[in-house]
Design a protein around this motif. Sequence first.
Motif, PDB file in Angstrom:
ATOM      1  N   ARG A  73     -15.727   0.657 -12.565  1.00 53.82           N
ATOM      2  CA  ARG A  73     -16.830  -0.288 -12.787  1.00 53.82           C
ATOM      3  C   ARG A  73     -17.479  -0.056 -14.153  1.00 53.82           C
ATOM      4  N   GLU A  74     -17.680   1.207 -14.502  1.00 49.12           N
ATOM      5  CA  GLU A  74     -18.289   1.517 -15.802  1.00 49.12           C
ATOM      6  C   GLU A  74     -17.378   1.066 -16.938  1.00 49.12           C
ATOM      7  N   GLY A  75     -16.061   1.263 -16.778  1.00 46.02           N
ATOM      8  CA  GLY A  75     -15.114   0.801 -17.794  1.00 46.02           C
ATOM      9  C   GLY A  75     -15.123  -0.711 -17.943  1.00 46.02           C
ATOM     10  N   ALA A  76     -15.201  -1.416 -16.821  1.00 50.44           N
ATOM     11  CA  ALA A  76     -15.254  -2.881 -16.860  1.00 50.44           C
ATOM     12  C   ALA A  76     -16.524  -3.356 -17.554  1.00 50.44           C
ATOM     13  N   ALA A  77     -17.637  -2.697 -17.275  1.00 51.46           N
ATOM     14  CA  ALA A  77     -18.904  -3.079 -17.908  1.00 51.46           C
ATOM     15  C   ALA A  77     -18.838  -2.839 -19.415  1.00 51.46           C
ATOM     16  N   ALA A  78     -18.283  -1.698 -19.834  1.00 49.22           N
ATOM     17  CA  ALA A  78     -18.168  -1.406 -21.263  1.00 49.22           C
ATOM     18  C   ALA A  78     -17.311  -2.461 -21.954  1.00 49.22           C
ATOM     19  N   LYS A  79     -16.199  -2.825 -21.323  1.00 51.82           N
ATOM     20  CA  LYS A  79     -15.311  -3.838 -21.902  1.00 51.82           C
ATOM     21  C   LYS A  79     -16.038  -5.180 -22.036  1.00 51.82           C
ATOM     22  N   MET A  80     -16.769  -5.561 -21.001  1.00 53.01           N
ATOM     23  CA  MET A  80     -17.503  -6.820 -21.030  1.00 53.01           C
ATOM     24  C   MET A  80     -18.542  -6.816 -22.162  1.00 53.01           C
ATOM     25  N   TYR A  81     -19.298  -5.726 -22.296  1.00 50.38           N
ATOM     26  CA  TYR A  81     -20.322  -5.663 -23.334  1.00 50.38           C
ATOM     27  C   TYR A  81     -19.718  -5.646 -24.738  1.00 50.38           C
ATOM     28  N   ARG A  82     -18.548  -5.036 -24.896  1.00 50.08           N
ATOM     29  CA  ARG A  82     -17.897  -5.054 -26.211  1.00 50.08           C
ATOM     30  C   ARG A  82     -17.452  -6.473 -26.564  1.00 50.08           C
ATOM     31  N   PHE A 113     -25.544  -5.407 -27.476  1.00 49.60           N
ATOM     32  CA  PHE A 113     -24.371  -5.358 -26.612  1.00 49.60           C
ATOM     33  C   PHE A 113     -23.482  -4.160 -26.939  1.00 49.60           C
ATOM     34  N   GLU A 114     -23.384  -3.807 -28.204  1.00 46.83           N
ATOM     35  CA  GLU A 114     -22.600  -2.620 -28.574  1.00 46.83           C
ATOM     36  C   GLU A 114     -23.269  -1.368 -28.009  1.00 46.83           C
ATOM     37  N   ARG A 115     -24.574  -1.314 -28.063  1.00 43.09           N
ATOM     38  CA  ARG A 115     -25.305  -0.171 -27.493  1.00 43.09           C
ATOM     39  C   ARG A 115     -25.080  -0.076 -25.980  1.00 43.09           C
ATOM     40  N   MET A 116     -25.129  -1.206 -25.315  1.00 45.31           N
ATOM     41  CA  MET A 116     -24.915  -1.204 -23.867  1.00 45.31           C
ATOM     42  C   MET A 116     -23.486  -0.766 -23.539  1.00 45.31           C
ATOM     43  N   ALA A 117     -22.510  -1.164 -24.353  1.00 47.83           N
ATOM     44  CA  ALA A 117     -21.122  -0.724 -24.137  1.00 47.83           C
ATOM     45  C   ALA A 117     -21.027   0.798 -24.264  1.00 47.83           C
ATOM     46  N   ARG A 118     -21.686   1.348 -25.278  1.00 46.77           N
ATOM     47  CA  ARG A 118     -21.660   2.807 -25.447  1.00 46.77           C
ATOM     48  C   ARG A 118     -22.325   3.510 -24.267  1.00 46.77           C
ATOM     49  N   GLU A 119     -23.405   2.943 -23.746  1.00 46.61           N
ATOM     50  CA  GLU A 119     -24.072   3.534 -22.585  1.00 46.61           C
ATOM     51  C   GLU A 119     -23.152   3.508 -21.363  1.00 46.61           C
ATOM     52  N   GLU A 120     -22.437   2.416 -21.170  1.00 46.92           N
ATOM     53  CA  GLU A 120     -21.511   2.341 -20.042  1.00 46.92           C
ATOM     54  C   GLU A 120     -20.376   3.357 -20.210  1.00 46.92           C
ATOM     55  N   ASP A 121     -19.900   3.552 -21.456  1.00 45.64           N
ATOM     56  CA  ASP A 121     -18.905   4.594 -21.714  1.00 45.64           C
ATOM     57  C   ASP A 121     -19.465   5.963 -21.327  1.00 45.64           C
ATOM     58  N   HIS A 122     -20.698   6.206 -21.701  1.00 45.99           N
ATOM     59  CA  HIS A 122     -21.364   7.479 -21.365  1.00 45.99           C
ATOM     60  C   HIS A 122     -21.460   7.650 -19.848  1.00 45.99           C
ATOM     61  N   HIS A 123     -21.833   6.584 -19.155  1.00 41.52           N
ATOM     62  CA  HIS A 123     -21.896   6.638 -17.685  1.00 41.52           C
ATOM     63  C   HIS A 123     -20.533   6.984 -17.107  1.00 41.52           C
TER      64      HIS A 123
END
Length: 139
Positions: free
Chosen positions: A93-102, A118-128
């Motif tokens: 799920r976190e990977g899917a969210a990061a991909k979507m935000y990118r 959106f780039e910041r949110m992608a990085r946060e999802e990667d961190h999660h």
Amino acid sequence: MHLTVNDILDVAIKSEESSYQFYQAMAGKAKNEETVKVLKKLAQDEKDHLDYLLWLKSGEPINEQVYFDGFEEAGELNPEMTPQEVLTIAIKREGAAAKMYRQMADIFKANPDKHFIFERMAREEDHHGRAVEEMLGQF
């Protein structure tokens, strides 16, 4: 397909709501104190994302394809799942969210403020995702 920013944000909002509920529910079921802490932190991060997305909504149209399928592909939860199975779904799920935000960041390259968000949110999802992978490694 003609989408608006609101259409995309609506999907992102649903994703963040779902992730928030997912982590809250798992925190309520987890037995390990450290796991509970991590899940509560992830839930709060998702809640913060949700609040931000709600604030961000606008009606600017775009004409781009955005990947939203990863959340369904991650799998469904059921009460009989082991912690490892739950965490495996969380990582997906976190990977899917990061991909979507990118993808959203790419759509808004011409708008630096939205691109940055959106780039910041992608990085946060990667961190999660990395945090959940570390939890999985503890089992």
